[in-house]
Design a protein around this motif. Structure first.
Motif, mmCIF file in Angstrom:
data_model
loop_
_atom_site.group_PDB
_atom_site.id
_atom_site.type_symbol
_atom_site.label_atom_id
_atom_site.label_comp_id
_atom_site.label_asym_id
_atom_site.label_seq_id
_atom_site.Cartn_x
_atom_site.Cartn_y
_atom_site.Cartn_z
ATOM 1 N N UNK A 116 0.506 -1.184 0.010
ATOM 2 C CA UNK A 116 -0.147 -0.040 -0.033
ATOM 3 C C UNK A 116 1.136 1.685 0.004
ATOM 4 N N UNK A 117 1.792 1.746 0.761
ATOM 5 C CA UNK A 117 2.840 2.440 0.433
ATOM 6 C C UNK A 117 4.073 2.705 -0.370
ATOM 7 N N UNK A 118 3.753 1.511 -0.936
ATOM 8 C CA UNK A 118 5.019 1.625 -2.348
ATOM 9 C C UNK A 118 3.448 2.060 -3.284
ATOM 10 N N UNK A 165 0.788 7.803 11.244
ATOM 11 C CA UNK A 165 0.505 8.577 11.602
ATOM 12 C C UNK A 165 -0.505 9.314 10.128
ATOM 13 N N UNK A 166 -1.713 10.126 10.874
ATOM 14 C CA UNK A 166 -2.504 11.264 9.756
ATOM 15 C C UNK A 166 -1.544 12.312 9.790
ATOM 16 N N UNK A 167 -1.630 13.132 7.947
ATOM 17 C CA UNK A 167 -1.626 14.909 8.199
ATOM 18 C C UNK A 167 -3.133 14.811 7.677
ATOM 19 N N UNK A 187 -4.394 8.731 1.552
ATOM 20 C CA UNK A 187 -3.468 8.598 0.619
ATOM 21 C C UNK A 187 -1.989 7.949 1.442
ATOM 22 N N UNK A 188 -1.736 6.983 1.299
ATOM 23 C CA UNK A 188 -0.539 5.797 2.376
ATOM 24 C C UNK A 188 0.484 6.743 1.414
ATOM 25 N N UNK A 189 1.582 6.839 2.551
ATOM 26 C CA UNK A 189 2.833 7.532 2.211
ATOM 27 C C UNK A 189 3.830 6.766 3.019
ATOM 28 N N UNK A 190 4.924 7.074 2.241
ATOM 29 C CA UNK A 190 5.915 5.913 4.107
ATOM 30 C C UNK A 190 5.972 7.073 4.476
ATOM 31 N N UNK A 191 6.722 6.356 5.711
ATOM 32 C CA UNK A 191 6.653 6.793 6.775
ATOM 33 C C UNK A 191 8.222 7.177 6.847
ATOM 34 N N UNK A 196 7.689 2.927 14.703
ATOM 35 C CA UNK A 196 6.994 1.513 14.733
ATOM 36 C C UNK A 196 5.562 2.457 13.695
ATOM 37 N N UNK A 197 5.460 3.629 13.318
ATOM 38 C CA UNK A 197 5.014 3.740 12.140
ATOM 39 C C UNK A 197 5.293 3.051 10.554
ATOM 40 N N UNK A 198 3.775 2.164 10.529
ATOM 41 C CA UNK A 198 4.255 1.981 9.214
ATOM 42 C C UNK A 198 3.731 2.925 7.847
ATOM 43 N N UNK A 199 3.179 3.655 7.930
ATOM 44 C CA UNK A 199 2.951 4.365 6.828
ATOM 45 C C UNK A 199 2.562 6.076 7.230
#
Length: 795
Positions: A116-118, A165-167, A187-191, A196-199
């Protein structure tokens, strides 16, 4: 006197080091670390078993054998077996830390989540809020952004249990409470690494609520809101500080006060820590003892007070950590059994790390543990040493506690900030009498707010007096010359200061070392202080113009005299321009000019407008971007500052500054019309001509030359961060002695252009860049212009 009981310390340190290593290296290294720890622990235990010999028969040898066996069991240092036991404990801690962290990393790095992140997938997610939403820095021209820590439960059809983490820039996020479940498209993005945040999820939509938060979180929300209402009548400094002291709510804290606390090493007071828990519970303990309550009832009442404070301050991980540390400190205070408190601290830290390995990389966790350890290990010998020298017991305790805590925390603070505060210990010492009254009265205000608002306001007013003392000390300490010195940042700087602190503490047992350290410290201060105050201080005497280091953006300050300045543009973020103006001691801005409406020039307007007297805002007449112009008007209206367009010709005189608008017809159809219609100004400051070009590009520069405008200047603020869109003949016509390039380090635009810099340098200009040198001050002294940096002058 028995030494400290360190049996569990190696175990806790092993957990910590394994978790920290795992967070920054990933699952593979964590598994390898766990296996190595298991092998090391097994080897240590086997060596202990093999080296054990039954006690000999003779009485004297039997006594020695018993002493050896006792040392082994205690983990003491009197026998080789004891050292192996310590090593074994550390390896067992590594195994536990690696196992706990590895389990979390396996969930974080699950292939389904990584996919999902990639692919930066956009889908509807279900989240559980973990902590209070925090508002990001206010950036004019951009919508308000909320930063929300959450647990991801579901993403589309995928069920998960990972941290994100949500922006969020939509409405409805500010009122969310920890524990509340929401659904929202995101929308998913990299952390970033190290947690330990996955996205990182981004969304512009309001959240759909899925039920209410728990009663504890709702109660906490009501009490915190009531505390803010009770503090509303107070002045901005104390009214913003009191909620921070009590429950860590710094939403209304004045940025100038926040920076003063940071400079004086007092920023820990505005975060919920073990000291808050200890103060509140200590007050309850004192009342219980005064009412002659029995031990069991006292223990129950204190436990209830801890639970109540956790609810008030929010049962977030940081608050739960503070409750554990504060309870341990209170245990040591109430029982007088420091040997029991240190194993409790080690056990508490290890349990917290295994429950939440992310704490291993949390500076707040490190500071809490170190402060509590300093209270248990360093404060008693300091207190006893002062008593032996005739200092009264109460005074010795008051001196030892903040000194021990500050010494223990100093390496971490230095590593984070890259500075070393010389005023931290005295500042924390003189505020000790005010901390408890401010905290207790603030808690009272919060508790009274739902049932007796007038009583809550009275309690807040009482708390404002000790809060005023804290603010006064912080401001005074921040103004001490050379009070904050540069220090290597990062782990290397932290380890260096920790090593020096340990060496000094060991050496201070010898009178000769104490005398030598005192002489060296005194000589260093007396030698460095005059140099720093008279020559190397900031702001430098005689400064005319400063290009503030605001990253990839512009903010220029012209010295109008007597603490006033004209500011041209404000950079992308409020904190950067606010820092620059505070360091220049600017408290009045009679004129704030906006060259054009791109975010990298207007985003930080709030940093200029908040907390200063601003007379007027003048902008370019060009209306685009429309959203940027509207944002500037809205920000100025919020602070009751009038806004007007600059005239086609003419200008203003403000103190020592004369500003003239460079006339040119509007540019249309260019590569960037907003850039080419930047407000261009010729400033004269004490006879020195300074050309301010905004982001004007080749078309506008051609137009000025074709119109016969005199653009020659002593100082040039290079247009558009030194981009390649410069007209060489324009640079030649300016022919500056000094060229200032305001540009962000590592920017993606290729700024500044090497050919532009070469052109300026080849014509004899001294070129200075903010991405290389930080803030740049042009100084006029004895008729000679020079550029001064915060650390050293450049001719």
């Amino acid at each position: 006197m028995d030494g400290p009981d360190l049996r569990l310390a190696p175990f806790a340190l092993g957990c910590w080091s394994a978790s920290l290593t795992g967070l920054f290296t990933g699952l593979g290294v964590t598994v390898a670390l766990g296996v190595a720890g298991a092998l090391g622990a097994g080897l240590a235990f086997l060596r202990d078993r093999a080296s054990y010999r039954p006690p000999p028969e003779r009485a004297e040898e039997s006594a020695a054998g018993r002493r050896w066996w006792g040392a082994w069991r205690r983990g003491g240092t009197g026998a080789a077996g004891g050292w192996r036991w310590i090593v074994a404990g550390a390896f067992v801690g590594v195994v536990c830390g690696a196992a706990a962290t590895g389990a979390r990393l396996a969930a974080r790095d699950a292939p389904e989540v990584v996919a999902l992140v990639d692919r930066h997938v956009s889908t509807t997610v279900t989240l559980t809020v973990r902590d209070d939403p925090r508002r990001a820095a206010v950036v004019v021209g951009r919508p308000a952004t909320w930063v929300v820590a959450a647990e991801l439960e579901q993403a589309g059809d995928l069920r998960a249990d990972v941290r994100v983490l949500v922006l969020a820039s939509g409405d409805g996020w500010a009122a969310l409470l920890p524990g509340q479940r929401v659904r929202v498209p995101a929308r998913f993005g990299p952390s970033r690494g190290g947690d330990l945040r996955a996205a990182v999820l981004s969304t512009e939509r309001p959240p759909e609520l899925l039920g209410e938060a728990s009663w504890a979180q709702r109660a906490a929300g009501g009490l915190r809101a009531g505390l803010q209402r009770a503090c509303a009548p107070l002045d901005a400094a104390t009214g913003g500080l009191l909620p921070g002291l009590v429950v860590g709510d710094t939403s209304r804290l004045d940025p100038a006060v926040e920076q003063s606390f940071r400079d004086t090493g007092m920023t820990h007071l505005t975060a919920v820590s073990g000291s808050n828990v200890a103060i509140v519970t200590g007050a309850v303990l004192l009342l219980a003892r005064r009412t002659r309550a029995g031990p069991r009832l006292t223990a129950v009442v204190c436990a209830v007070s801890v639970v109540g404070f956790v609810i008030l301050a929010r049962p977030s991980p940081s608050v739960l950590r503070a409750a554990v540390m504060g309870g341990i400190a209170l245990l040591a205070l109430a029982s007088g059994r420091s040997r029991a408190a240190l194993p409790a601290l080690s056990a508490g830290a290890a349990v917290l790390l295994m429950a939440d390995p992310e704490l291993a990389a949390d500076a707040g966790f490190a500071l809490s543990v170190l402060a509590t350890a300093g209270l248990l290990l360093l404060a008693p010998p300091m207190r006893d040493a002062l008593r032996r020298r005739g200092v009264p017991g109460g005074v010795a305790e008051a001196l030892a506690v903040p000194t021990a805590a500050q010494l223990a925390c100093a390496p971490v603070v230095a590593g984070i900030s890259g500075t070393l505060s010389l005023v931290a210990i005295p500042a924390n010492l003189v505020v000790v009498p005010a901390i408890a009254p401010a905290t207790v009265t603030g808690v009272a205000a919060a508790l009274l707010s739902p049932v007796w608002p007038a009583g809550a306001e009275f309690a807040a007013w009482l708390g404002s007096w000790p809060a005023w003392w804290l603010v006064t000390v912080a401001r005074s300490g921040a103004q001490v010359p050379a009070g904050v010195l540069p220090w290597p940042g990062g782990p290397a700087g932290a380890l260096l200061l920790a090593a020096l602190t340990v060496l000094l503490m060991i050496g201070f047992r010898r009178p000769a070392v104490r005398r030598l350290a005192a002489v060296v410290a005194l000589a260093g201060v007396l030698g460095a202080l005059p140099v720093r105050v008279l020559t190397g201080g900031w702001p430098p005497g005689g400064w005319l113009v400063v290009a503030c280091d605001v990253g990839q953006g512009d903010a220029t300050v012209l010295n109008a005299g007597h603490g006033a300045a004209v500011v041209v543009d404000a950079g992308p973020l409020p904190r950067d321009v606010d820092r620059c103006l505070r360091e220049l001691d600017v408290d009045e801005v009679p004129l704030l000019l906006v060259s054009h409406f791109h975010v990298d020039h207007i985003g930080g307007l709030e940093g200029v407008l908040a907390g200063r007297r601003v007379g007027a805002v003048v902008t370019t007449p060009w209306p685009e971007p429309v959203a940027g112009r509207a944002a500037v008007a809205r920000a100025a209206a919020d602070h009751l500052v009038p806004v007007s367009d600059a005239p086609e010709a003419g200008g203003w005189t403000v103190g020592d500054v004369r500003l003239d608008v460079l006339p040119a017809p509007p540019e249309r159809g260019t590569r960037s019309d907003p850039n080419n219609n930047s407000l261009m100004l010729m400033a004269t400051v004490r006879g020195v001509r300074v050309l301010l070009t905004g982001d004007a590009e080749t078309e506008r520069q051609h137009a000025l030359l074709d119109g016969g405008v005199d653009v020659s200047a002593d100082v040039l603020k290079v247009a558009h961060h030194g981009s390649a869109f410069q007209e060489p003949s324009f640079l030649d016509a300016v022919s500056p002695r000094i060229a200032l390039v305001s540009v962000g380090e590592g920017n993606d635009y290729g700024h500044p252009s090497g050919s532009v810099l070469a052109r300026l340098t080849g014509r004899g200009a001294r070129v200075q860049r903010t991405d290389v040198s930080g803030d740049l001050a042009v100084v006029l002294a004895d008729g000679k212009l020079s550029v001064v940096l915060p650390t050293r002058p450049l001719e």
